[in-house]
Design an enzyme around this catalytic site. Structure first.
Site, PDB file in Angstrom:
ATOM      1  N   LYS A  46     -38.882  27.910  24.946  1.00 42.25           N
ATOM      2  CA  LYS A  46     -40.151  27.861  24.244  1.00 42.25           C
ATOM      3  C   LYS A  46     -41.531  26.675  24.640  1.00 42.25           C
ATOM      4  O   LYS A  46     -42.389  26.436  25.264  1.00 42.25           O
ATOM      5  CB  LYS A  46     -40.697  28.504  23.191  1.00 42.25           C
ATOM      6  CG  LYS A  46     -40.447  29.812  22.947  1.00 42.25           C
ATOM      7  CD  LYS A  46     -41.000  30.494  21.666  1.00 42.25           C
ATOM      8  CE  LYS A  46     -39.959  29.797  20.047  1.00 42.25           C
ATOM      9  NZ  LYS A  46     -38.471  29.630  19.909  1.00 42.25           N
ATOM     10  N   ARG A  66     -43.606  34.045  13.182  1.00 45.31           N
ATOM     11  CA  ARG A  66     -41.579  34.020  13.061  1.00 45.31           C
ATOM     12  C   ARG A  66     -41.377  35.838  12.260  1.00 45.31           C
ATOM     13  O   ARG A  66     -40.113  35.675  12.056  1.00 45.31           O
ATOM     14  CB  ARG A  66     -41.662  32.898  12.554  1.00 45.31           C
ATOM     15  CG  ARG A  66     -40.454  32.318  13.939  1.00 45.31           C
ATOM     16  CD  ARG A  66     -40.436  31.190  12.763  1.00 45.31           C
ATOM     17  NE  ARG A  66     -39.134  30.178  13.305  1.00 45.31           N
ATOM     18  CZ  ARG A  66     -39.319  29.237  14.518  1.00 45.31           C
ATOM     19  NH1 ARG A  66     -40.690  28.418  14.644  1.00 45.31           N
ATOM     20  NH2 ARG A  66     -38.485  28.175  15.345  1.00 45.31           N
ATOM     21  N   ARG A  79     -29.057  19.506  23.281  1.00 43.31           N
ATOM     22  CA  ARG A  79     -30.932  19.148  23.443  1.00 43.31           C
ATOM     23  C   ARG A  79     -30.472  17.487  22.495  1.00 43.31           C
ATOM     24  O   ARG A  79     -30.296  17.373  21.380  1.00 43.31           O
ATOM     25  CB  ARG A  79     -31.901  20.076  22.382  1.00 43.31           C
ATOM     26  CG  ARG A  79     -32.983  20.030  22.574  1.00 43.31           C
ATOM     27  CD  ARG A  79     -33.825  20.825  22.058  1.00 43.31           C
ATOM     28  NE  ARG A  79     -33.852  21.623  20.521  1.00 43.31           N
ATOM     29  CZ  ARG A  79     -34.747  22.619  20.230  1.00 43.31           C
ATOM     30  NH1 ARG A  79     -35.915  23.086  21.293  1.00 43.31           N
ATOM     31  NH2 ARG A  79     -34.381  23.151  19.502  1.00 43.31           N
ATOM     32  N   ARG A  98     -31.729  17.003  16.319  1.00 40.09           N
ATOM     33  CA  ARG A  98     -33.231  17.127  15.165  1.00 40.09           C
ATOM     34  C   ARG A  98     -31.581  18.172  14.426  1.00 40.09           C
ATOM     35  O   ARG A  98     -30.307  18.270  15.127  1.00 40.09           O
ATOM     36  CB  ARG A  98     -33.661  18.574  16.117  1.00 40.09           C
ATOM     37  CG  ARG A  98     -34.765  18.794  16.507  1.00 40.09           C
ATOM     38  CD  ARG A  98     -35.795  19.292  17.196  1.00 40.09           C
ATOM     39  NE  ARG A  98     -35.949  19.751  16.375  1.00 40.09           N
ATOM     40  CZ  ARG A  98     -35.929  21.577  16.472  1.00 40.09           C
ATOM     41  NH1 ARG A  98     -37.227  21.544  17.158  1.00 40.09           N
ATOM     42  NH2 ARG A  98     -35.671  22.634  15.642  1.00 40.09           N
ATOM     43  N   ARG A 114     -30.179  30.089  12.318  1.00 39.72           N
ATOM     44  CA  ARG A 114     -31.409  30.207  13.026  1.00 39.72           C
ATOM     45  C   ARG A 114     -31.580  31.030  14.203  1.00 39.72           C
ATOM     46  O   ARG A 114     -32.378  32.007  14.140  1.00 39.72           O
ATOM     47  CB  ARG A 114     -31.557  29.177  13.875  1.00 39.72           C
ATOM     48  CG  ARG A 114     -32.328  27.574  12.961  1.00 39.72           C
ATOM     49  CD  ARG A 114     -32.194  26.600  13.327  1.00 39.72           C
ATOM     50  NE  ARG A 114     -33.070  26.009  14.786  1.00 39.72           N
ATOM     51  CZ  ARG A 114     -33.718  25.653  15.247  1.00 39.72           C
ATOM     52  NH1 ARG A 114     -32.403  24.896  16.205  1.00 39.72           N
ATOM     53  NH2 ARG A 114     -34.074  24.833  16.191  1.00 39.72           N
TER      54      ARG A 114
END
Ligand code: AMP
Length: 210
Positions: free
Chosen positions: A13, A88, A122, A152, A163
């Site tokens: 996204k 969300r 990532r 992160r 998640r």
């Protein structure tokens, strides 16, 4: 144009939002980025949000809705905006209906196994927010602003799984909620391949909306 990007964490996204933002000149509003900024402060809210984010859970709806409401009220959102990571929950989506009229919802679709691989690889620039994968940037330095990249905390394997469960349970019901406004795109290919059909779709829509 007022756009929602819907999709699991790691589905792409953020990368898609940056491309849309640049071409269509509307701001990307990432609630994740807004919360990462809050977490740097020294406040009660910051420590509460920090704990939730580290666990991979969701920040309470009241807090999230208020933050988005304030952000959308700013001048740069008059022409439109891209919501990346909001809503969300169905509660957030219902609250948004009272704040703004959304034109389209882009569903970014990717299989969980690929998401887990991509999120584990990532790396993010803590300064400008640019996103890389370790494979494409082994130097681990941002190509835009030269800052050392970070992983992160919530991109660690144990948090990623949680998640994804949170997405399945709380966020995927939004696919039904927005069924009349969904444009679905697969992000299994390159960022350019993902963006191409979205760009065509939004260009056509832009004429109708404005
Ligand atoms: P993201 O960068 O979108 O993956 O968001 C990182 C984290 O911020 C999430 O795992 C949540 O803890 C929190 N967060 C972001 N957006 C929301 C939202 N709309 N509602 C609740 N929590 C959120």
């Amino acid at each position: 144009m007022k756009i929602i990007l819907l999709g699991a964490p790691g589905s792409g996204k953020g990368t898609l939002a940056k491309k849309i933002s640049k071409d269509f000149d509307i701001p990307q509003i990432s609630t994740g980025d807004l919360f990462r900024a809050i977490v740097k402060e020294d406040s009660e809210l910051a420590s509460k949000v920090r704990e939730i984010m580290q666990s991979g859970g969701l920040v309470p709806d009241e807090v999230t809705i208020e933050i988005v409401k304030e952000r959308i009220a700013k001048d740069d959102c008059k022409k439109g905006f891209i919501l990346d990571g909001f809503p969300r929950t169905v509660n957030q989506a219902k609250a948004l209906e009272g704040i703004s009229q959304i034109d389209t919802v882009i569903l970014v679709d990717l299989a969980n196994e690929i998401i887990i691989d991509r999120l584990s690889a990532r790396r993010t620039c803590p300064n400008c927010g640019e996103i890389y994968s370790v494979q494409d940037n082994p130097e681990n330095v941002c190509k835009k602003c030269n800052s050392p990249l970070i992983q992160r905390d919530d991109d660690k394997p144990e948090t990623i799984r949680h998640r994804l469960e949170v997405y399945e349970q709380n966020t995927s019901p939004l696919i039904n909620f927005y069924s009349d406004r969904i444009f679905k795109v697969s992000s299994a290919g390159s960022p350019e391949e993902t963006y191409s059909p979205v760009k065509t779709f939004l260009s056509e829509m832009e004429g109708k909306v404005e």
